[in-house]
Scaffold this motif. Structure first.
Motif, mmCIF file in Angstrom:
data_model
loop_
_atom_site.group_PDB
_atom_site.id
_atom_site.type_symbol
_atom_site.label_atom_id
_atom_site.label_comp_id
_atom_site.label_asym_id
_atom_site.label_seq_id
_atom_site.Cartn_x
_atom_site.Cartn_y
_atom_site.Cartn_z
ATOM 1 N N ALA A 21 0.835 -1.350 0.091
ATOM 2 C CA ALA A 21 0.067 -0.014 0.040
ATOM 3 C C ALA A 21 0.850 1.225 0.017
ATOM 4 O O ALA A 21 0.539 2.228 -0.725
ATOM 5 N N ARG A 22 2.146 1.331 0.972
ATOM 6 C CA ARG A 22 2.930 2.499 0.871
ATOM 7 C C ARG A 22 3.624 2.658 -0.662
ATOM 8 O O ARG A 22 3.796 3.969 -0.811
ATOM 9 N N GLU A 23 3.910 1.751 -1.245
ATOM 10 C CA GLU A 23 4.505 1.935 -2.412
ATOM 11 C C GLU A 23 3.616 2.193 -3.740
ATOM 12 O O GLU A 23 3.930 2.335 -4.624
ATOM 13 N N ASN A 24 2.237 2.177 -3.361
ATOM 14 C CA ASN A 24 1.097 2.286 -4.375
ATOM 15 C C ASN A 24 0.115 3.407 -3.935
ATOM 16 O O ASN A 24 -0.960 3.477 -3.968
ATOM 17 N N ASN A 25 0.634 4.581 -3.178
ATOM 18 C CA ASN A 25 -0.104 5.410 -2.675
ATOM 19 C C ASN A 25 -1.255 5.224 -1.775
ATOM 20 O O ASN A 25 -2.171 5.734 -1.699
ATOM 21 N N GLY A 26 -0.978 4.309 -1.091
ATOM 22 C CA GLY A 26 -1.757 4.004 0.055
ATOM 23 C C GLY A 26 -2.922 3.165 -0.393
ATOM 24 O O GLY A 26 -3.963 2.721 0.361
ATOM 25 N N ASP A 27 -3.384 2.803 -1.411
ATOM 26 C CA ASP A 27 -4.276 1.957 -2.066
ATOM 27 C C ASP A 27 -3.983 0.455 -2.663
ATOM 28 O O ASP A 27 -3.315 0.393 -3.758
ATOM 29 N N ALA A 28 -4.412 -0.481 -2.039
ATOM 30 C CA ALA A 28 -3.801 -1.868 -2.553
ATOM 31 C C ALA A 28 -5.052 -2.871 -3.148
ATOM 32 O O ALA A 28 -4.793 -3.424 -3.731
ATOM 33 N N SER A 29 -6.393 -2.176 -2.770
ATOM 34 C CA SER A 29 -7.174 -2.786 -3.203
ATOM 35 C C SER A 29 -7.699 -2.728 -4.965
ATOM 36 O O SER A 29 -8.310 -3.835 -5.298
ATOM 37 N N SER A 30 -7.026 -1.991 -5.190
ATOM 38 C CA SER A 30 -7.303 -1.606 -6.827
ATOM 39 C C SER A 30 -6.354 -1.979 -7.647
ATOM 40 O O SER A 30 -6.329 -1.822 -9.011
ATOM 41 N N ILE A 31 -5.241 -2.614 -6.917
ATOM 42 C CA ILE A 31 -4.152 -2.716 -7.765
ATOM 43 C C ILE A 31 -4.119 -3.991 -8.804
ATOM 44 O O ILE A 31 -4.748 -5.016 -8.392
ATOM 45 N N THR A 32 -3.771 -3.730 -10.121
ATOM 46 C CA THR A 32 -3.706 -4.950 -10.949
ATOM 47 C C THR A 32 -2.579 -5.553 -11.412
ATOM 48 O O THR A 32 -2.412 -6.712 -12.150
ATOM 49 N N SER A 33 -1.620 -4.802 -11.272
ATOM 50 C CA SER A 33 -0.187 -5.044 -11.805
ATOM 51 C C SER A 33 0.909 -4.744 -10.348
ATOM 52 O O SER A 33 0.998 -3.616 -10.087
ATOM 53 N N LEU A 34 1.979 -5.762 -10.393
ATOM 54 C CA LEU A 34 2.844 -5.181 -9.649
ATOM 55 C C LEU A 34 4.252 -5.976 -10.103
ATOM 56 O O LEU A 34 4.260 -7.023 -10.576
ATOM 57 N N GLN A 35 5.210 -5.125 -10.034
ATOM 58 C CA GLN A 35 6.674 -5.749 -10.138
ATOM 59 C C GLN A 35 7.631 -5.535 -9.057
ATOM 60 O O GLN A 35 7.612 -4.651 -8.280
ATOM 61 N N LEU A 36 7.733 -6.671 -8.480
ATOM 62 C CA LEU A 36 8.498 -7.226 -7.297
ATOM 63 C C LEU A 36 9.738 -7.681 -7.401
ATOM 64 O O LEU A 36 10.161 -8.907 -6.880
ATOM 65 N N THR A 37 10.635 -7.427 -8.361
ATOM 66 C CA THR A 37 11.912 -8.139 -8.792
ATOM 67 C C THR A 37 12.912 -7.786 -7.853
ATOM 68 O O THR A 37 13.057 -6.547 -7.133
ATOM 69 N N HIS A 38 13.960 -8.560 -7.683
ATOM 70 C CA HIS A 38 15.186 -8.281 -6.950
ATOM 71 C C HIS A 38 14.930 -7.786 -5.500
ATOM 72 O O HIS A 38 15.567 -6.781 -5.087
#
Length: 414
Positions: free
Chosen positions: A10-27
């Motif tokens: 949520a912190r990395e996406n402007n406080g909103d995690a419920s509407s996330i459709t895509s994430l990049q979590l590499t390395h």
């Protein structure tokens, strides 16, 4: 290594995690990503270059369509069965020994499992939408009947395995366009391969093919444009490229190099002889030596008028030729935008034509060019004096743009 949390996302996406459709979590050295199951709208996630040992933490991401877990420590695909919407999976460079679990992922279109420890290909009869399969650099010794019902397969890579025989294993792959089998132990090409008439690329480099008779089956592939036999025993034979081109007339690239165009000039490209004779140089009136008689002034005047008329006609003829050539160039430039002309033909003919123009640069007589396309770049940039020559390597690059895998963005094919 702390597990990934929803608060962190949520912190990395402007406080909103419920509407996330895509994430990049590499390395990130992640070993636990089970919190992603709480993201109901998550469709795409890249978890490459982490420390995951299992996919079970993702088993409840039911909306997931695109998943990359390349370069982790995964030993099993358990958990993939519940991802009923998954269309693209990249699990290359892990520690997988089996791919059996993949049979339940019936929506898959692209499966990338290169650089693992997989010993055999499981039967993929339930994956009716699968069009791309990459199993390069696995200790696989045979294809068997795994692809018996893979009628949607268009790209198959088994390079760097331990395959010795293809047999009839690809007969059902009627849509196959790219076949990569480099760095194996293949010594012959089966006649059954001629049934895969849509194939455009065959890579058999670094195998054990010795006889030209083993290559003759490829003559039955009318769409074959790119063939690689580099580093086979047969590649040391003289005139191999000429023989292969004669066997496969539509071939454009052989051993990663474009095949040279036929340089024979047609008779229509010969210089057309001038209609009018060359203009005679003007001479002063002279007394004829024979007979010691002076020339007739009236005849000389008539000859002079005739020469003047011929000179005028010759000048008009040159203007007509110049105008005709400009029209021809204009017509050729219009051909470039013709959708019916194959793109590769345009590229190769342009390079060939530029070479012809450079070699005939100092000629005064105009030649009529047929069967080639001339690209006039001066209209686009008046300051550019030299014409761009498109090299063979660029032709190769343009002939083979990066294909898409399934429905998931740009390709990581092979």
């Amino acid at each position: 290594m702390a597990p990934l949390t929803l608060d962190q996302i949520a912190r990395e996406n402007n406080g909103d995690a419920s509407s996330i459709t895509s994430l990049q979590l590499t390395h990130r050295a992640l070993s636990d990503v089970s919190c992603l199951s709480n993201l109901a709208k998550l469709e795409r996630v890249d978890l490459s270059f982490n420390c995951l040992s299992s996919l079970e933490g993702l088993s409840y991401c039911i909306s997931l369509k695109w998943l990359s877990v390349a370069e982790n420590k995964i030993e099993s695909l358990k958990g993939i069965e519940k991802l009923s919407n998954l269309t693209v999976l990249n699990a290359g460079k892990n520690k997988l020994k089996s791919m059996e679990e993949i049979r339940s992922a019936t929506s898959l279109r692209a499966l990338i499992l290169n650089d693992n420890k997989i010993l055999s290909i499981c039967k993929l009869d339930q994956l009716e939408h699968l069009n791309t399969l990459v199993l390069s650099r696995n200790p696989i010794s045979e294809i068997g009947d795994a692809l018996t019902d893979s009628k949607s397969m268009t790209k198959l890579s088994l390079s760097g395995c331990q395959i010795e025989n293809i047999g009839s294993s690809l007969v059902s792959c009627t849509e196959l366009k790219e076949l990569r089998l480099a760095h194996n132990n293949i010594s012959s090409i089966p006649h059954e391969l001629s049934r895969n008439t849509r194939i455009q690329l065959v890579d058999l480099g670094n195998n054990s093919i010795e006889r030209f008779s083993d290559v003759k089956v490829l003559a039955g592939l009318p769409n074959l444009k790119n063939l690689n036999l580099h580093a086979n025993p047969i590649s040391n034979k003289d005139n191999l490229a000429h023989k292969v081109k004669k066997l496969i007339p539509n071939l454009r690239i052989f051993n990663a190099r474009p095949i040279e165009l036929n340089t024979t000039k047609s008779t229509s490209r010969n210089v057309t002889p001038e209609i009018n004779p060359p203009k005679e140089p003007k001479m002063k009136h002279k007394v004829e030596k024979s007979g010691n008689a002076e020339s007739d002034p009236k005849k000389e005047s008539a000859n002079s008028n005739s020469e003047l008329n011929n000179a005028t006609e010759s000048k008009n003829e040159r203007k007509k030729k110049k105008s005709a050539k400009n029209e021809e160039k204009k017509h050729d430039n219009e051909k470039i935008d013709d959708a019916d002309i194959p793109f590769l033909d345009v590229i190769l003919s342009e390079a060939d034509n530029n070479n012809d123009l450079n070699s005939n640069k100092k000629r005064k007589s105009e030649e009529k060019l047929t069967g080639a396309l001339v690209v006039d770049h001066t209209k686009k940039n008046k300051k550019q004096k030299s014409k761009t020559v498109i090299s063979g390597s660029l032709a190769i690059k343009m002939l083979s743009p990066p294909p898409d895998i399934g429905t998931g963005g740009s390709s990581t094919w092979d």
